[in-house]
Design an enzyme around this catalytic site. Structure first.
Site, PDB file in Angstrom:
ATOM      1  N   SER A 251     -14.652  69.717  54.593  1.00  0.00           N
ATOM      2  CA  SER A 251     -16.011  69.459  55.060  1.00  0.00           C
ATOM      3  C   SER A 251     -16.720  68.593  54.024  1.00  0.00           C
ATOM      4  O   SER A 251     -16.153  68.266  52.979  1.00  0.00           O
ATOM      5  CB  SER A 251     -16.758  70.771  55.234  1.00  0.00           C
ATOM      6  OG  SER A 251     -17.078  71.281  53.951  1.00  0.00           O
ATOM      7  N   LYS A 252     -17.970  68.281  54.311  1.00  0.00           N
ATOM      8  CA  LYS A 252     -18.739  67.387  53.435  1.00  0.00           C
ATOM      9  C   LYS A 252     -18.815  67.923  52.000  1.00  0.00           C
ATOM     10  O   LYS A 252     -18.970  67.157  51.057  1.00  0.00           O
ATOM     11  CB  LYS A 252     -20.139  67.190  53.997  1.00  0.00           C
ATOM     12  CG  LYS A 252     -20.118  66.294  55.201  1.00  0.00           C
ATOM     13  CD  LYS A 252     -21.507  65.846  55.587  1.00  0.00           C
ATOM     14  CE  LYS A 252     -21.407  64.966  56.815  1.00  0.00           C
ATOM     15  NZ  LYS A 252     -22.411  65.271  57.811  1.00  0.00           N
ATOM     16  N   ARG A 253     -18.713  69.241  51.874  1.00  0.00           N
ATOM     17  CA  ARG A 253     -18.740  69.841  50.530  1.00  0.00           C
ATOM     18  C   ARG A 253     -17.644  69.269  49.646  1.00  0.00           C
ATOM     19  O   ARG A 253     -17.750  69.252  48.434  1.00  0.00           O
ATOM     20  CB  ARG A 253     -18.454  71.355  50.620  1.00  0.00           C
ATOM     21  CG  ARG A 253     -19.585  72.217  50.972  1.00  0.00           C
ATOM     22  CD  ARG A 253     -19.186  73.681  50.947  1.00  0.00           C
ATOM     23  NE  ARG A 253     -18.054  73.998  51.824  1.00  0.00           N
ATOM     24  CZ  ARG A 253     -16.887  74.418  51.393  1.00  0.00           C
ATOM     25  NH1 ARG A 253     -16.662  74.570  50.110  1.00  0.00           N
ATOM     26  NH2 ARG A 253     -15.916  74.704  52.256  1.00  0.00           N
ATOM     27  N   GLY A 255     -16.634  66.254  49.540  1.00  0.00           N
ATOM     28  CA  GLY A 255     -16.810  64.822  49.251  1.00  0.00           C
ATOM     29  C   GLY A 255     -16.890  64.043  50.549  1.00  0.00           C
ATOM     30  O   GLY A 255     -17.211  64.610  51.595  1.00  0.00           O
TER      31      GLY A 255
END
Ligand code: GLU
Length: 478
Positions: A251-253, A255
């Site tokens: 996920s965006k966490r 990167g």
């Protein structure tokens, strides 16, 4: 049989790297089998779907070089290719299911269904639909519909187990009773995902469904619907899950997860595809670096890997560097030229110098933008303050080197040279060794400290002939 595969993104955001991987696998399989690769836009989620995302996803796929044979923008004989434009098809096919007794109108309200679900959960029963509207008479249904009562269309889930063979997962068994009768068309006429996918895949003559593992549970409902239509289901290949280093779903966490961000960061599309291809598939010759467009029939469904694939940006960067080095010099030159600021002296240099500079530095960079840092080595007159540099500068041998090089650079300058050559450099170094009797560390660190004012850097015989003579002159006088 002509292989027909599809990538079916929902235009609710930018193209995710996981989506790009799925698109690529489908594209590669079509290419390997001489088949067709179709782009279908799954925009039934009217709240979240946006045309701008569809356009952006198509643009990113083009940037990657994954071009479809049929799709909303290029047409094809099985269109329309947007689910929002296929309402009449879903309706007609749903009517077929009602006529054949595989589906029925259901008038139960949301409140009633929620209350029943809660009760079932409290009583530790499966919260399946209780079948209240399963056996309404045709007359009752017609009159309630005529009276304007809202109804969904519900599919009669057969009470039996389903088994299929997945190209990646092998034999998959869904035991009996996993799902109850489920909705296929909402009251507003919008089809539910599992139903629309089957209607589309069947009517578009899709032969193979290659998609991510998270869709595996959906296959059960889809198999039921294929069976009700008397259609042979496509073959399935559920690729591995993409996870971060913490083993959580990517996920965006973790990167950058959307393709457009990689485009902005100047990644080479072929490198991104190469890396994504390895996340769930392995090359028969165990190669890590390759151009996916040259895989041809090497690409097959048998080399998919089951285990979740860990997204490792460091490996991607390494692969980017490998692709960069193998690009034609002129291409690298064009790309770095776009990144180097217009006022940089690089732009005023001769073409041959530029090519030689790219040749020297390309092996040390992973990204086009890294080239700028390396260029500084040729133009800077800054002095390092590192302890190693100061030590080399203070050796008693270093001033002798400086005095000798000062006179040599002056001679070259007076002779009108703009650069010294690699031969000049070799002569200098031989002179320092032979005549001045300076050897080893004192020789090479001494020359480096005088010529570059740094303690470390690329080999002097490569960079000195590329450094403008007036820069060498400035440095020698500092
Ligand atoms: N629209 C689905 C998605 O974006 C695709 C499902 C499928 O490939 O069957 O995940």
């Amino acid at each position: 049989m002509t292989v027909r595969v599809r990538f079916a993104p929902s235009p609710t955001g930018y193209l995710h790297i996981g989506g790009a991987r799925t698109a690529m696998y489908n594209y590669l399989y079509a290419k390997a089998m001489g088949g067709k690769y179709i782009l279908r836009i799954e925009d039934t989620d009217t709240e979240r779907s946006e045309r701008k995302y569809e356009a952006a996803q198509i643009e990113d796929l083009k940037w990657l070089g994954i071009n479809h044979d049929e799709g909303p923008d290029v047409g094809g004989e099985y269109g329309p290719y947007r689910q929002s434009e296929r309402g009449h098809i879903y309706k007609a096919w749903a009517e077929k299911l009602i006529d054949t007794g595989h589906a029925y109108h259901c008038f139960c309200s949301e409140e009633e269904l929620t209350a029943k679900k809660e009760l079932a959960t409290a009583e530790k029963r499966a919260p399946h639909y209780d079948g209240k509207c399963r056996n309404l008479t045709e007359e009752e249904v017609t009159s309630r519909l005529a009276a304007g009562e809202e109804a969904v269309i519900r599919f009669k889930a057969p009470r039996k187990a389903y088994v299929f063979t997945d190209h990646v997962r092998g034999r998959v068994v869904f035991p009996e009773g996993m799902v109850g009768d489920f909705v296929i068309m909402r009251a507003n006429g919008i089809p539910v995902y599992n139903y629309a996918v089957v209607v589309d895949d069947a009517s578009m003559k899709i032969t193979h469904v290659i998609r991510a593992e998270e869709h595996l549970p959906n296959t059960l409902r889809q198999l039921m619907i294929y069976e009700a239509f008397g259609e042979t289901p496509p073959e399935f290949a559920h690729g591995s899950l993409l996870i971060g280093e913490d083993r959580q779903k990517l996920s965006k966490r973790h990167g950058a997860t959307s393709v457009n961000l990689y485009k902005e960061m100047n990644y080479i599309p072929a490198a991104l595809l190469n890396y994504l291809c390895l996340l769930g598939w392995s090359h028969p010759e165990e190669k890590d670096v390759f151009d996916i467009h040259t895989l041809g029939t090497i690409f097959n469904l048998e080399r998919f890997t089951k285990a979740a694939a860990i997204y490792d940006i460091k490996k991607l960067d390494f692969i980017n560097g490998q692709h960069l080095r193998h690009l034609p010099l002129e291409t690298i030159l064009i790309e770095v030229g776009k990144i180097i600021p217009v006022e940089h002296p690089f732009h005023k240099m001769e073409h041959d110098w530029k090519l030689r500079t790219v040749t020297i530095f390309k092996d040390q960079i992973n990204f086009f933008q890294d080239f700028t840092t390396h260029l500084d080595i040729l133009f800077t007159t800054e002095v390092s303050d590192s302890a190693e540099y100061l030590e080399a500068r203070n050796w008693e041998t270093t001033p002798k080197i400086r005095e000798y090089l000062e006179s040599e650079i002056n001679i070259a300058k007076v002779a009108g040279k703009k650069f010294v050559t690699a031969d000049d450099y070799n002569i200098w170094s031989d002179h320092v060794k032979g005549e001045l009797k300076i050897k080893g560390k004192q020789l090479f660190m001494g020359m480096r400290s005088v010529l570059t004012h740094q303690a470390h850097g690329p080999e002097l015989k490569f960079i000195i002939p590329l450094t403008p003579i007036e820069i060498l002159e400035k440095r020698i006088h500092l």
